[in-house]
Write a protein that holds these residues in place. Structure first.
Motif, PDB file in Angstrom:
ATOM      1  N   ARG A   1       0.828  -1.204   0.000  1.00 34.68           N
ATOM      2  CA  ARG A   1       0.000   0.000   0.000  1.00 34.68           C
ATOM      3  C   ARG A   1       0.860   1.250   0.000  1.00 34.68           C
ATOM      4  NH1 ARG A   1      -4.950  -0.903  -0.258  1.00 34.68           N
ATOM      5  NH2 ARG A   1      -5.226   1.348  -0.345  1.00 34.68           N
ATOM      6  N   LEU A   2       0.302   2.310  -0.582  1.00 32.13           N
ATOM      7  CA  LEU A   2       0.885   3.631  -0.504  1.00 32.13           C
ATOM      8  C   LEU A   2       0.167   4.492   0.527  1.00 32.13           C
ATOM      9  CD1 LEU A   2       1.345   4.370  -4.318  1.00 32.13           C
ATOM     10  CD2 LEU A   2       3.100   3.655  -2.679  1.00 32.13           C
ATOM     11  N   ASP A   3      -0.916   3.962   1.061  1.00 31.88           N
ATOM     12  CA  ASP A   3      -1.708   4.708   2.039  1.00 31.88           C
ATOM     13  C   ASP A   3      -2.295   3.732   3.040  1.00 31.88           C
ATOM     14  OD1 ASP A   3      -3.586   3.366   0.539  1.00 31.88           O
ATOM     15  OD2 ASP A   3      -4.882   5.097   0.207  1.00 31.88           O
ATOM     16  N   ALA A   4      -2.906   4.281   4.061  1.00 37.71           N
ATOM     17  CA  ALA A   4      -3.689   3.477   4.994  1.00 37.71           C
ATOM     18  C   ALA A   4      -5.142   3.579   4.570  1.00 37.71           C
ATOM     19  CB  ALA A   4      -3.510   3.990   6.419  1.00 37.71           C
ATOM     20  N   PRO A   5      -5.815   2.455   4.310  1.00 36.36           N
ATOM     21  CA  PRO A   5      -7.214   2.532   3.851  1.00 36.36           C
ATOM     22  C   PRO A   5      -8.069   3.370   4.790  1.00 36.36           C
ATOM     23  CG  PRO A   5      -6.394   0.285   3.722  1.00 36.36           C
ATOM     24  CD  PRO A   5      -5.355   1.070   4.462  1.00 36.36           C
ATOM     25  N   ALA A   6      -8.805   4.303   4.211  1.00 34.28           N
ATOM     26  CA  ALA A   6      -9.635   5.195   5.007  1.00 34.28           C
ATOM     27  C   ALA A   6     -11.088   4.744   5.036  1.00 34.28           C
ATOM     28  CB  ALA A   6      -9.561   6.615   4.437  1.00 34.28           C
ATOM     29  N   GLN A   7     -11.337   3.505   4.659  1.00 33.96           N
ATOM     30  CA  GLN A   7     -12.700   3.008   4.556  1.00 33.96           C
ATOM     31  C   GLN A   7     -12.743   1.567   5.045  1.00 33.96           C
ATOM     32  OE1 GLN A   7     -13.202   3.446   0.370  1.00 33.96           O
ATOM     33  NE2 GLN A   7     -11.766   1.845  -0.137  1.00 33.96           N
ATOM     34  N   PRO A   8     -13.900   1.081   5.454  1.00 34.08           N
ATOM     35  CA  PRO A   8     -13.999  -0.312   5.913  1.00 34.08           C
ATOM     36  C   PRO A   8     -13.712  -1.274   4.770  1.00 34.08           C
ATOM     37  CG  PRO A   8     -16.184   0.660   5.645  1.00 34.08           C
ATOM     38  CD  PRO A   8     -15.194   1.774   5.493  1.00 34.08           C
ATOM     39  N   GLN A   9     -12.795  -2.207   4.989  1.00 36.48           N
ATOM     40  CA  GLN A   9     -12.418  -3.163   3.953  1.00 36.48           C
ATOM     41  C   GLN A   9     -13.309  -4.403   4.026  1.00 36.48           C
ATOM     42  OE1 GLN A   9      -9.661  -2.328   1.599  1.00 36.48           O
ATOM     43  NE2 GLN A   9     -10.616  -0.531   2.502  1.00 36.48           N
ATOM     44  N   ASP A  10     -13.467  -5.062   2.887  1.00 36.19           N
ATOM     45  CA  ASP A  10     -14.289  -6.267   2.825  1.00 36.19           C
ATOM     46  C   ASP A  10     -13.681  -7.356   3.699  1.00 36.19           C
ATOM     47  OD1 ASP A  10     -16.158  -8.179   2.041  1.00 36.19           O
ATOM     48  OD2 ASP A  10     -14.891  -8.839   0.388  1.00 36.19           O
ATOM     49  N   ASP A  11     -14.459  -7.844   4.649  1.00 33.63           N
ATOM     50  CA  ASP A  11     -13.980  -8.905   5.535  1.00 33.63           C
ATOM     51  C   ASP A  11     -14.697 -10.223   5.281  1.00 33.63           C
ATOM     52  OD1 ASP A  11     -16.484  -8.359   6.501  1.00 33.63           O
ATOM     53  OD2 ASP A  11     -15.834  -7.714   8.493  1.00 33.63           O
ATOM     54  N   GLY A  12     -15.500 -10.277   4.205  1.00 33.30           N
ATOM     55  CA  GLY A  12     -16.196 -11.504   3.865  1.00 33.30           C
ATOM     56  C   GLY A  12     -17.428 -11.786   4.684  1.00 33.30           C
ATOM     57  N   SER A  13     -17.793 -10.879   5.578  1.00 33.36           N
ATOM     58  CA  SER A  13     -18.931 -11.130   6.460  1.00 33.36           C
ATOM     59  C   SER A  13     -20.263 -10.821   5.799  1.00 33.36           C
ATOM     60  CB  SER A  13     -18.801 -10.281   7.724  1.00 33.36           C
ATOM     61  OG  SER A  13     -18.964  -8.897   7.431  1.00 33.36           O
ATOM     62  N   GLY A  14     -20.237 -10.046   4.718  1.00 32.24           N
ATOM     63  CA  GLY A  14     -21.477  -9.618   4.085  1.00 32.24           C
ATOM     64  C   GLY A  14     -22.076  -8.380   4.705  1.00 32.24           C
ATOM     65  N   THR A  15     -21.390  -7.779   5.680  1.00 31.15           N
ATOM     66  CA  THR A  15     -21.878  -6.558   6.311  1.00 31.15           C
ATOM     67  C   THR A  15     -21.632  -5.376   5.374  1.00 31.15           C
ATOM     68  OG1 THR A  15     -21.333  -7.438   8.479  1.00 31.15           O
ATOM     69  CG2 THR A  15     -21.711  -5.067   8.328  1.00 31.15           C
ATOM     70  N   PRO A  16     -22.659  -4.596   5.049  1.00 33.76           N
ATOM     71  CA  PRO A  16     -22.461  -3.480   4.116  1.00 33.76           C
ATOM     72  C   PRO A  16     -21.598  -2.374   4.724  1.00 33.76           C
ATOM     73  CG  PRO A  16     -24.787  -4.087   4.278  1.00 33.76           C
ATOM     74  CD  PRO A  16     -24.071  -4.769   5.403  1.00 33.76           C
ATOM     75  N   ALA A  17     -20.999  -1.595   3.853  1.00 30.66           N
ATOM     76  CA  ALA A  17     -20.225  -0.429   4.281  1.00 30.66           C
ATOM     77  C   ALA A  17     -21.176   0.671   4.737  1.00 30.66           C
ATOM     78  CB  ALA A  17     -19.362   0.068   3.126  1.00 30.66           C
ATOM     79  N   PRO A  18     -20.716   1.555   5.597  1.00 30.27           N
ATOM     80  CA  PRO A  18     -21.553   2.686   6.011  1.00 30.27           C
ATOM     81  C   PRO A  18     -21.911   3.588   4.839  1.00 30.27           C
ATOM     82  CG  PRO A  18     -19.632   2.454   7.450  1.00 30.27           C
ATOM     83  CD  PRO A  18     -19.416   1.542   6.279  1.00 30.27           C
ATOM     84  N   VAL A  19     -23.066   4.200   4.919  1.00 24.39           N
ATOM     85  CA  VAL A  19     -23.457   5.199   3.929  1.00 24.39           C
ATOM     86  C   VAL A  19     -22.392   6.290   3.900  1.00 24.39           C
ATOM     87  CG1 VAL A  19     -25.111   7.041   3.438  1.00 24.39           C
ATOM     88  CG2 VAL A  19     -25.918   4.756   4.040  1.00 24.39           C
ATOM     89  N   GLY A  20     -21.997   6.694   2.704  1.00 24.20           N
ATOM     90  CA  GLY A  20     -20.962   7.707   2.543  1.00 24.20           C
ATOM     91  C   GLY A  20     -19.629   7.158   2.099  1.00 24.20           C
ATOM     92  N   THR A  21     -19.468   5.837   2.134  1.00 23.71           N
ATOM     93  CA  THR A  21     -18.212   5.239   1.702  1.00 23.71           C
ATOM     94  C   THR A  21     -17.992   5.475   0.203  1.00 23.71           C
ATOM     95  OG1 THR A  21     -18.274   3.524   3.401  1.00 23.71           O
ATOM     96  CG2 THR A  21     -16.929   3.078   1.467  1.00 23.71           C
ATOM     97  N   VAL A  22     -16.813   5.986  -0.134  1.00 20.92           N
ATOM     98  CA  VAL A  22     -16.427   6.190  -1.528  1.00 20.92           C
ATOM     99  C   VAL A  22     -15.190   5.340  -1.795  1.00 20.92           C
ATOM    100  CG1 VAL A  22     -15.645   7.846  -3.262  1.00 20.92           C
ATOM    101  CG2 VAL A  22     -17.355   8.529  -1.554  1.00 20.92           C
ATOM    102  N   PRO A  23     -15.246   4.415  -2.749  1.00 26.13           N
ATOM    103  CA  PRO A  23     -14.087   3.558  -3.015  1.00 26.13           C
ATOM    104  C   PRO A  23     -12.869   4.382  -3.420  1.00 26.13           C
ATOM    105  CG  PRO A  23     -16.054   2.672  -4.044  1.00 26.13           C
ATOM    106  CD  PRO A  23     -16.394   4.058  -3.573  1.00 26.13           C
ATOM    107  N   THR A  24     -11.811   4.230  -2.680  1.00 19.76           N
ATOM    108  CA  THR A  24     -10.572   4.925  -2.997  1.00 19.76           C
ATOM    109  C   THR A  24      -9.420   4.210  -2.316  1.00 19.76           C
ATOM    110  OG1 THR A  24      -9.442   7.078  -3.009  1.00 19.76           O
ATOM    111  CG2 THR A  24     -10.686   6.514  -1.032  1.00 19.76           C
ATOM    112  N   GLY A  25      -8.227   4.456  -2.796  1.00 18.06           N
ATOM    113  CA  GLY A  25      -7.039   3.863  -2.189  1.00 18.06           C
ATOM    114  C   GLY A  25      -5.935   3.716  -3.221  1.00 18.06           C
ATOM    115  N   GLN A  26      -4.710   3.679  -2.736  1.00 18.90           N
ATOM    116  CA  GLN A  26      -3.554   3.607  -3.610  1.00 18.90           C
ATOM    117  C   GLN A  26      -2.636   2.476  -3.157  1.00 18.90           C
ATOM    118  OE1 GLN A  26      -4.568   6.847  -2.338  1.00 18.90           O
ATOM    119  NE2 GLN A  26      -5.814   6.777  -4.200  1.00 18.90           N
TER     120      GLN A  26
END
Length: 370
Positions: free
Chosen positions: A191-216
């Motif tokens: 990684r070039l950054d620390a993910p600023a969003q909840p990552q997929d953990d395979g649980s099927g739990t949706p991300a919070p409203v407002g999550t925008v896919p981003t990362g480097q």
């Protein structure tokens, strides 16, 4: 036509005509190593998600975003990208934004998403298109730039559905070349950054409203050309925030400085190298001693690679900045460079550009053995 406007148009056309173009199919013979960088264009800038101001507008924006991606016909575009790769047949291809999208039902009683089914997969579409061209490219290395938990979208008047996107940077290696000509080894990623969003953990739990896919993230392999080794490093820097882009660049330079091998950094910088003024993230690389291969070989030629309209259906090219770069560190040269995917004839049958970016093809030569 007004004389002044006509003069500007003619000057622009002359500059475009002077850009080196990718030629006919060529094979690495041991004298140079073909390396390409291509931002495949994910088909959306996620702007609708950024504009959402409440839960319902966000759910509608998720659906709108997926429709935007589908409207750019990723499978057809990957066939167009494959056609560009087939013309020059590089040994290694550094690709960005090869995204995969899944959809799945959402269970409001449990608050979870069911197992998803693939809606589109640009990496598989590209590999299939390359096979149709008679070429075998293997995934040498890949990394998830972003992989958030599923986003909840509302399609029409229906119930919420889960939409999941995986953003990937990939290095493809051409198979079938003699080991005496070309080999690769040691795939790495980080990684070039620390993910600023909840990552997929395979649980099927949706991300919070407002999550925008981003990362480097970065990805690399080591390649041998007739007994001499170098390292190919691929990445994509932050597009929206200038300071994060500079921070990404600093992290990437630190990765490139590890080890003794010469480095070819073939990446989507999102940092303007031309026209002036250059982006700070670009000038940071130059100040640190990295060599801009295009500027060295084609001084005065624009070499623009960014950007077509997000819909990719603009009639005339809108490329007006050079942001897709091949930078060199150590004992390596790039005697030949050309643009790919920048010309009208590279479009899909329905008139879409292969990507919002053009790619860069380089023939590189390591100077000395490590």
């Amino acid at each position: 036509m007004h004389k002044r406007f006509r003069g500007r148009v003619l000057a622009m056309l002359a500059a475009v005509a002077a850009w080196p173009m990718a030629g006919q199919a060529q094979t690495d013979t041991g004298s140079t190593l073909g390396v390409m960088t291509y931002n495949a264009g994910q088909g959306t800038d996620f702007a609708a998600l950024l504009r959402a101001r409440d839960a319902e507008s966000y759910h509608l924006a998720v659906a709108q975003t997926l429709r935007q991606v589908q409207a750019t016909q990723p499978a057809a575009r990957m066939r167009a990208v494959a056609a560009q790769i087939a013309k020059v047949r590089p040994a290694l291809v550094s690709l960005q934004e090869l995204n995969r999208w899944k959809t799945a039902p959402f269970n409001p009683a449990t608050g979870r998403c069911a197992a998803g089914t693939v809606s589109l997969d640009m990496l598989e579409d590209l590999r299939e298109a390359l096979r149709a061209q008679g070429l075998d490219y293997r995934v040498a290395a890949q990394v998830a730039a972003f992989n958030p938990r599923p986003l909840l979208g509302r399609f029409g008047e229906g119930a919420l559905q889960c939409v999941q996107v995986l953003g990937r940077n990939v290095i493809l290696a051409r198979a079938g070349l003699s080991n005496t000509v070309f080999q690769w080894r040691n795939p790495r990623a980080g990684r070039l950054d620390a993910p600023a969003q909840p990552q997929d953990d395979g649980s099927g739990t949706p991300a919070p409203v407002g999550t925008v896919p981003t990362g480097q993230a970065w990805v690399s392999v080591e390649a041998q050309l007739s007994g001499r080794w170098l390292r190919l490093l691929g990445a994509q820097l932050d597009e929206r925030d200038a300071q994060r882009r500079r921070d990404n660049g600093a992290a990437l330079r630190a990765v490139g400085a590890t080890g003794a091998l010469p480095v070819v950094l073939a990446f989507s910088a999102n940092a303007q190298a031309a026209p002036a003024p250059a982006d700070d993230a670009y000038t940071d690389f130059i100040a640190a001693g990295w060599i801009d291969a295009w500027q060295l070989r084609h001084p005065g030629l624009a070499g623009y690679t960014c950007c077509q309209a997000p819909s990719l259906d603009n009639r005339f090219s809108r490329l007006s900045s050079r942001t897709d770069l091949v930078l060199l560190r150590g004992a390596v040269q790039a005697p030949r460079l050309s643009l790919v995917g920048a010309w009208n004839e590279t479009r899909t049958p329905t008139g879409l550009w292969p990507s919002d970016h053009a790619g860069v093809m380089a023939q590189v030569v390591p100077d000395t053995a490590p």
